[in-house]
Design a protein around this motif. Structure first.
Motif, mmCIF file in Angstrom:
data_model
loop_
_atom_site.group_PDB
_atom_site.id
_atom_site.type_symbol
_atom_site.label_atom_id
_atom_site.label_comp_id
_atom_site.label_asym_id
_atom_site.label_seq_id
_atom_site.Cartn_x
_atom_site.Cartn_y
_atom_site.Cartn_z
ATOM 1 N N HIS A 92 0.642 -1.291 -0.248
ATOM 2 C CA HIS A 92 0.035 0.131 0.401
ATOM 3 C C HIS A 92 0.996 1.207 0.220
ATOM 4 N N LEU A 93 1.680 1.508 0.620
ATOM 5 C CA LEU A 93 2.284 3.120 1.359
ATOM 6 C C LEU A 93 3.538 2.369 1.716
ATOM 7 N N CYS A 108 -0.554 -5.333 8.306
ATOM 8 C CA CYS A 108 -0.107 -4.071 8.484
ATOM 9 C C CYS A 108 0.121 -2.968 9.670
ATOM 10 N N CYS A 110 -0.001 0.374 9.798
ATOM 11 C CA CYS A 110 -0.550 1.666 9.289
ATOM 12 C C CYS A 110 -1.686 1.931 8.800
ATOM 13 N N GLY A 112 -4.033 -0.921 8.859
ATOM 14 C CA GLY A 112 -5.211 -2.567 8.430
ATOM 15 C C GLY A 112 -4.772 -3.714 7.447
ATOM 16 N N GLY A 113 -3.830 -3.751 5.852
ATOM 17 C CA GLY A 113 -4.010 -4.391 4.923
ATOM 18 C C GLY A 113 -4.005 -6.254 6.393
ATOM 19 N N PRO A 125 -6.042 -2.257 2.434
ATOM 20 C CA PRO A 125 -6.125 -1.424 0.872
ATOM 21 C C PRO A 125 -5.433 -1.902 0.358
HETATM 22 S S1 FES Z 1 0.954 0.509 4.146
HETATM 23 FE FE1 FES Z 1 -1.451 1.126 4.040
HETATM 24 S S2 FES Z 1 -2.133 -0.854 4.644
HETATM 25 FE FE2 FES Z 1 0.272 -0.909 5.010
#
Ligand code: FES
Ligand code: HEM
Lengths: 154, 215
Positions: A92-93, A108, A110, A112-113, A125
């Motif tokens: 994601h990011l 994740c 950040c 919730g991935g 995401p």
């Molecule tokens: S950085 Fe956004 S879910 Fe992992």
């Protein structure tokens, strides 16, 4: 065309050219150099005996850059058929995912991935699966292939 | 004004075009909501002054940034205070600009002939956000590192150019030492100067076009 029109036009053209030129040079100056010169380096990670028998294991690979020892996290996964390395960098990011042993998932922190143990997205995401990194076993040691700047060494 | 100022003004002559700066008549129908812009400007001034002070001790280097922030916090005389004031006024600046923007929007002060001032205001808002974003990296701890990783990654989601834009912002492939120096330069040099220029334009137009005007 009068002499005045000609001179005004010339001055305008010169100023526009200067502004454009300076902008282009400034942008080029700001763009980081040496991105292309990255090469694939196999970094030492662990003993072959330390490979997981089954499931996910957190490990680190090491290299030196500008005289500093770097240790970077990676997940070694062993499933029924193969052993492979998963990058912990969320697609994601770019946060680092954690492995949750109870759920057998990567989560994740950040946004919730969630990914399953093979790196495929379950929910959240992230747009794609966790990247698989090349893994090589040589003389009883496990090596992980990563793109590093030319100055770095395994 | 005072004698010293009058002597200076003989040379500079800034008084005449600004006559009665503090005695100008206000148009009817103003309320305290018209002070929000001024409150934002005050926050900017506080940020400027505390920022100048912090820059005397802060070291924008990969190896020393975090330590230097600890030093400011623990050893420098009143370092903790200056740092807190800088942080709080940064938050307040954003709050005040947003409230100010809402006031302008509700009172429809963005309409012609003040449309350019609305645009300048929007650019100021963007610079304020950028200042907050670049400043957040400077403590160089885990939170700021990951916030910057996530924040700069967003640039990469722009089609075609995105990746290159992200490298440009980061000064490399990943957030690292070059990102820190880059953000420091933006935070203490580029953005404050840009904002000063924008605010000058903003206030100049407020003076020329009036604050209430036609609605
Ligand atoms: S950085 Fe956004 S879910 Fe992992
Ligand atoms: C640091 C940020 C900002 C500061 C310090 C600031 C300051 C001010 C001040 C002092 C005024 C005059 C009094 C007032 O109306 O409050 C003003 C007016 C104005 N501002 Fe801002 N401002 C900022 C950001 C913005 C933004 C983000 C916008 C819009 C997007 C904006 C749009 C305007 C407009 C259109 C006026 C004219 C108002 C009128 O005629 O009633 N400003 N600003």
């Amino acid at each position: 065309m009068t002499r005045r029109d000609f001179l005004t036009g010339t001055v305008k053209a010169i100023i526009s050219a200067l502004v454009t030129g300076v902008t282009v040079v400034a942008a080029y100056f700001m763009y980081p150099a040496g991105l292309r010169s990255r090469t694939m380096v196999y970094c030492d990670c662990m003993d072959e005996d330390a490979l997981p028998k089954k499931g996910v294991k957190r490990a680190e690979y090491r290299y030196t850059q500008k005289g500093r020892e770097m240790a970077v996290g990676v997940f070694i996964v062993k499933d029924d058929s193969a052993v492979y390395a998963l990058s912990p960098v969320c697609t994601h990011l770019g946060c680092l995912v954690n492995y949750n042993r109870h759920k057998n998932e990567f989560i994740c922190p950040c946004h919730g991935g969630r990914y399953d143990a093979s790196g495929k997205v379950i929910s959240g995401p992230p747009p794609g699966p966790l990247a698989r990194l090349p893994l090589k076993i040589e003389n009883g040691r496990v090596y992980i292939g990563v793109m590093l700047p030319a100055a770095a060494a395994a | 004004m005072g004698r010293a100022f009058d002597w200076l003004d003989k040379k500079f002559r800034i008084k005449a075009p600004h006559k009665g700066f503090l005695r100008r008549r206000l148009p009817p129908g103003l309320s305290y909501f018209y002070c929000l812009g001024g409150a934002a400007f005050t926050s900017y001034l506080i940020l400027f002054i505390t920022g100048l002070m912090l820059s005397l001790y802060y070291i924008p280097s990969e190896m020393e940034a975090y330590e230097s922030v600890l030093t400011i916090q623990r050893e420098v005389h009143l370092g903790w205070l200056i740092r807190s004031v800088h942080k709080w006024s940064a938050t307040l600046l954003i709050v005040f600009i947003l409230c100010h923007t809402i006031r302008v929007f509700i009172s429809r002060a963005y309409k012609s002939p003040k449309e350019l001032n609305w645009i300048v205001g929007c650019l100021t808002l963007v610079s304020a956000f950028a200042s907050g974003f670049t400043g957040y990296l400077l403590p160089w701890d885990q939170k700021s590192y990951w916030a910057t990783t996530v924040g700069t990654s967003m640039a990469a989601t722009i089609p075609i150019m995105g990746r290159h834009l992200m490298y440009l912002i980061r000064g490399g492939m990943d957030v690292g030492g070059s990102t820190l120096i880059r953000f420091y330069s933006f935070h203490v040099l580029w953005l404050p100067v840009t904002m000063a220029a924008l605010l000058w334009a903003h206030f100049h137009m407020v003076k020329r076009l009036g604050i209430k005007g036609r609605l």
